[in-house]
Design a protein around this motif. Structure first.
Motif, mmCIF file in Angstrom:
data_model
loop_
_atom_site.group_PDB
_atom_site.id
_atom_site.type_symbol
_atom_site.label_atom_id
_atom_site.label_comp_id
_atom_site.label_asym_id
_atom_site.label_seq_id
_atom_site.Cartn_x
_atom_site.Cartn_y
_atom_site.Cartn_z
ATOM 1 N N GLU A 107 0.823 -1.207 0.000
ATOM 2 C CA GLU A 107 0.000 0.000 0.000
ATOM 3 C C GLU A 107 0.858 1.258 0.000
ATOM 4 O OE1 GLU A 107 -3.767 2.117 0.282
ATOM 5 O OE2 GLU A 107 -3.173 0.085 -0.305
ATOM 6 N N ASN A 108 2.045 1.163 0.600
ATOM 7 C CA ASN A 108 2.921 2.333 0.734
ATOM 8 C C ASN A 108 4.334 1.992 0.270
ATOM 9 O OD1 ASN A 108 0.996 4.131 2.465
ATOM 10 N ND2 ASN A 108 1.037 2.163 3.530
ATOM 11 N N PRO A 109 4.543 1.855 -1.041
ATOM 12 C CA PRO A 109 5.880 1.497 -1.538
ATOM 13 C C PRO A 109 6.945 2.535 -1.209
ATOM 14 C CG PRO A 109 4.422 2.145 -3.350
ATOM 15 C CD PRO A 109 3.568 1.998 -2.139
ATOM 16 N N VAL A 110 6.538 3.741 -0.812
ATOM 17 C CA VAL A 110 7.518 4.758 -0.438
ATOM 18 C C VAL A 110 8.340 4.321 0.767
ATOM 19 C CG1 VAL A 110 6.103 6.055 1.196
ATOM 20 C CG2 VAL A 110 7.779 7.259 -0.192
ATOM 21 N N LEU A 111 7.854 3.309 1.505
ATOM 22 C CA LEU A 111 8.622 2.789 2.635
ATOM 23 C C LEU A 111 9.948 2.190 2.173
ATOM 24 C CD1 LEU A 111 5.776 1.109 4.742
ATOM 25 C CD2 LEU A 111 6.980 3.236 5.239
ATOM 26 N N PHE A 112 9.983 1.691 0.925
ATOM 27 C CA PHE A 112 11.231 1.163 0.382
ATOM 28 C C PHE A 112 12.254 2.280 0.167
ATOM 29 C CE2 PHE A 112 8.227 -2.173 -0.962
ATOM 30 C CZ PHE A 112 8.888 -3.286 -0.454
ATOM 31 N N LEU A 113 11.802 3.521 0.187
ATOM 32 C CA LEU A 113 12.694 4.680 0.125
ATOM 33 C C LEU A 113 12.976 5.236 1.508
ATOM 34 C CD1 LEU A 113 14.164 6.970 -1.472
ATOM 35 C CD2 LEU A 113 11.973 8.171 -1.518
ATOM 36 N N ALA A 236 7.159 12.206 -5.394
ATOM 37 C CA ALA A 236 7.113 13.491 -4.686
ATOM 38 C C ALA A 236 8.060 13.492 -3.488
ATOM 39 C CB ALA A 236 5.685 13.786 -4.227
ATOM 40 N N VAL A 237 8.040 12.411 -2.707
ATOM 41 C CA VAL A 237 8.904 12.323 -1.522
ATOM 42 C C VAL A 237 10.373 12.274 -1.935
ATOM 43 C CG1 VAL A 237 9.552 10.837 0.413
ATOM 44 C CG2 VAL A 237 7.137 11.288 -0.052
ATOM 45 N N ALA A 238 10.682 11.542 -3.003
ATOM 46 C CA ALA A 238 12.066 11.460 -3.476
ATOM 47 C C ALA A 238 12.570 12.822 -3.936
ATOM 48 C CB ALA A 238 12.165 10.439 -4.615
ATOM 49 N N LEU A 239 11.752 13.534 -4.704
ATOM 50 C CA LEU A 239 12.162 14.858 -5.186
ATOM 51 C C LEU A 239 12.359 15.833 -4.037
ATOM 52 C CD1 LEU A 239 9.819 15.220 -8.304
ATOM 53 C CD2 LEU A 239 12.306 14.922 -8.333
ATOM 54 N N PHE A 240 11.568 15.674 -2.968
ATOM 55 C CA PHE A 240 11.672 16.594 -1.832
ATOM 56 C C PHE A 240 12.926 16.335 -1.017
ATOM 57 C CE2 PHE A 240 10.601 17.749 2.626
ATOM 58 C CZ PHE A 240 10.519 19.116 2.437
ATOM 59 N N PHE A 241 13.106 15.110 -0.559
ATOM 60 C CA PHE A 241 14.238 14.824 0.327
ATOM 61 C C PHE A 241 15.568 14.756 -0.422
ATOM 62 C CE2 PHE A 241 10.906 13.007 3.222
ATOM 63 C CZ PHE A 241 11.122 13.913 4.254
#
Length: 717
Positions: A107-113, A236-241
């Motif tokens: 549900e939240n693949p951003v966790l892999f980042l 979005a999270v990748a571009l921000f951090f």
């Protein structure tokens, strides 16, 4: 300084107790939210309570263990009172305790980042936060400067216990800097926790709060656009951090095995996101903001959850959410003033959007593309013209620039008035009025007692254009500056403003106002610090840009589904690589950076100082930025580094001159020692390196030598 086992257990337990109580409180306050979001809110509430409750008691009882015990009892009473008030509701309200890890990651693949990113941050923090190596203490690259100041605030608050605290590097001057970002560590240190542990533990929790606050807010906004949110929120999270621009070109233009490239990992502050020689100054959020700048870290740990709470308050039409957000927002100025200011401007924009979106008259209105193109082009042309004017012999005066900034803010206020007048909605106005009222009640005493007093100098609120693009030798015009510094993330927001969907543009508009105000008005002596406002705007740009790249551009090729299927992964991959490469290289540099911050000789001196002197004693030392006495022992020194004091708007010139006089002029020494109430004189490598002391032998005969080791002498006055 090094603490004890019992002290570490006591300090960490005290911190965790506030975290647990905060989560219990959130379980009652946010009954209808998912458990993960409730835990985030609870952790933030626990940190907020630890920022503020010991502080409130410290005004009455000083910063003592007793004040902390009362603070804990008060928080227990608050949680118990809410539990009694919510007695008709169960604690978990049917929510699952056992998480479905596979489902959560799907549900939240951003966790892999985010999980590897957090591991990276932990590694860097442990490497750069005064590790004890061969008797010395070390630092990384980004922490070599500001960490000294923060360590001094932490130790002096905990050791001296007087409240409100003074600057330990300028005794007699009240600490107006938002010191709650440091006092939260003092609240661990006071129990006997080691300084390193007290510094790190709250930071690690704050990092998690920022990471998941940023992600969850991005996710909620993107979900409101419609369609899938997983890939878009990841981007979005990748571009921000991993923010950065085209600075990598300056290092890769001679090949990956050239000395020009490898110096990224060896030179001091020559990275693709921080290369002042080429006017590259859009510094990476992880390495240059969150790791070294504690006020920004703890401010964002509150700011993004508050923004998330306000987003939900609007969606759910929840007065209770507005109330909770108002209390936390009101306490922001003494945690991070820039976050409070950013929140104020953004909320003005949110009020306008809330009223407009709730009005049937405006729901079908959309500004035509040609009109947006003309307005955007005219704005960029105007900004570029001003930047070119600033490079000439007759730049625009500061008062004029300040006037432009005030005019932009006035436009925002007029838009609020117009929105209220033409789309009057009593319930919306009432909820936002409650939020504003609570914020003002909580924040105004803080602002008048601390913030406004510090910001009253000439170096604070003033007109200035394009923040850090100001060096005569490297200044660029507006477009070139941001193309170099932001790269693809300067182009994409411009395209969104012209071709984006209505919701994408609405996401960006409050942030655009904040950005423009930040381009014309400085709020502190250091122009660089305006990026603490602009990076908040940048978050909303990243969210809108990610949705634009993922959905809007491929939709232009909807007649050719095959082309659309190919375009999306290619475009997303290109944006991700170009948008994050500079940051990845910078983060690689930070992972290997290692510098000695305090030598073994001064560490041994600090151990002696802690055991043999009183916390109220004043030391005459050099004013080097890595002053071990000021940073590690919590003792006052006559005058600290101007690199800290100047950018806090403090007048330290007389003290700095008098320090030199006391070392170099025997005739004036005794009178000045009495004037500054000096207890001990330190003469070591730093002092001998900064001053020409003409009578070392005579001083040793006149004053009692109480310490003489490793080339360092301490004289008792």
């Amino acid at each position: 300084m090094f603490g004890s086992l019992i002290g570490n257990v006591a300090g960490i337990s005290y911190f965790l107790a506030f975290q647990i109580l905060g989560i219990i409180l959130a379980l009652y306050l946010f009954q209808k939210e998912k458990l993960c979001l409730t835990i985030l809110y609870g952790s933030v509430l626990g940190s907020f309570a630890l920022h503020w409750l010991p502080t409130l008691y410290a005004f009455l009882l000083n910063f003592t263990v007793r004040a902390h015990i009362y603070a804990f009892i008060t928080f227990v009473a608050i949680v118990w009172g809410v539990a009694v008030f919510k007695k008709d509701l169960t604690l978990l309200n049917g929510r699952k305790i056992k998480p479905d890890f596979k489902g959560v990651f799907l549900e939240n693949p951003v966790l892999f980042l985010l999980i590897p990113l957090f591991v990276y941050v932990c590694i860097v923090l442990f490497r750069c936060t005064i590790p004890y190596i061969d008797g010395a203490m070390h630092s990384g690259q980004s922490t070599f400067g500001d960490m000294n100041m923060h360590l001094g605030f932490i130790t002096s608050i905990a050791k001296q216990k007087t409240f409100p605290p003074d600057y330990s590097i300028l005794p007699g001057t009240k600490l107006a800097y938002p010191f709650l970002s440091d006092s939260i560590s003092s609240s661990l240190y006071i129990w006997g926790t080691s300084l390193r542990t007290a510094y790190l533990v709250p930071m690690l929790f704050a990092m998690l709060q920022v990471f998941f606050g940023v992600y969850t807010l991005a996710k909620k906004i993107i979900q409101s656009y419609g369609g899938s949110f997983r890939g878009k929120s990841f981007l979005a999270v990748a571009l921000f951090f991993f923010n950065g621009g085209l600075g990598f070109i300056y290092f890769m233009n001679q090949g990956l095995f050239s000395e020009n490239f490898t110096r990224i990992f060896t030179a001091f502050y020559e990275t693709p996101t921080n290369y002042v020689q080429a006017n590259v100054q859009w510094h990476n959020i992880i390495c240059d903001m969150l790791i070294p700048q504690r006020a920004t870290l703890f401010g964002w740990a509150m700011l993004f959850p508050i923004l998330l709470l306000l987003w939900q308050a609007v969606q759910k039409k929840s007065t209770s959410y507005f109330v909770i957000a108002g209390i936390m927002a009101g306490g922001l100025p003494l945690i991070h003033t820039h976050s409070f200011l950013a929140l104020g401007v953004l909320c003005a924009g949110f009020v306008i959007l809330n009223l407009i979106n709730n009005s049937t008259k405006s729901q079908n209105f959309r500004f035509p593309v040609w009109g947006r193109m003309v307005l955007t082009a005219a704005s960029l042309l105007g900004l570029t013209s001003i930047s070119i004017k600033q490079m000439s012999d007759t730049p625009v005066e500061a008062n004029t620039l300040l006037g432009i900034g005030i005019a932009i803010a006035a436009v925002l206020i007029l838009c609020i008035i117009a929105a209220v007048y033409f789309t009057f909605d009593k319930e919306i106005i009432k909820r936002w009025a409650i939020f504003l009222g609570i914020v003002l009640v909580v924040a105004l005493p803080i602002l008048f007692t601390f913030t406004f007093k510090q910001a009253s100098g000439d170096n604070f609120v003033r007109g200035f254009f394009n923040w850090n693009n100001s060096s005569p030798d490297t200044m660029d015009n507006y477009l070139l500056f941001y193309l170099k510094n932001m790269g693809i993330m300067f182009v994409l927001p411009v395209l969104v403003l012209v071709f984006g969907s209505k919701k994408q543009i609405q996401t960006m508009m409050p942030a655009v106002f904040l950005w423009l105000i930040s381009e014309f008005v400085l709020f502190q002596p250091n122009p660089y610090d305006n990026n603490k406002l602009m990076l908040v705007s940048y978050f909303f740009f990243c969210v809108a840009a990610a949705d634009f790249v993922w959905d809007t551009i491929p939709a232009l090729f909807e007649k050719s589904k095959k082309a659309a299927r190919v375009l999306r992964p290619v475009l997303v991959t290109f944006v991700a690589i170009v948008g994050t490469l500079a940051a990845v290289l910078t983060m690689g540099r930070e992972a290997v950076a290692d510098y000695e911050l305090y030598g073994a000789d001064y560490i041994r001196l600090c151990k002696w100082v802690e055991k043999n002197t009183e916390p109220s004693d004043i030391f005459l030392t050099a004013n080097n930025h890595n002053n071990a006495i000021a940073s590690l022992t919590g003792r006052n020194i006559v005058c600290g580094s101007g690199s800290f004091l100047y950018f806090h708007g403090l007048d330290y010139g007389q003290q700095e001159n008098d320090v030199r006089e006391m070392y170099e002029n025997p005739a004036n020494r005794d009178d000045l020692l009495d004037q500054y109430n000096v207890s001990y004189i330190v003469i070591g490598p730093c002092e001998n390196g900064n001053y020409s002391i003409p009578d070392l032998q005579a001083m040793a005969e006149e004053y009692e030598v109480v310490y003489n080791k490793d080339g360092i002498v301490v004289l008792a006055v």
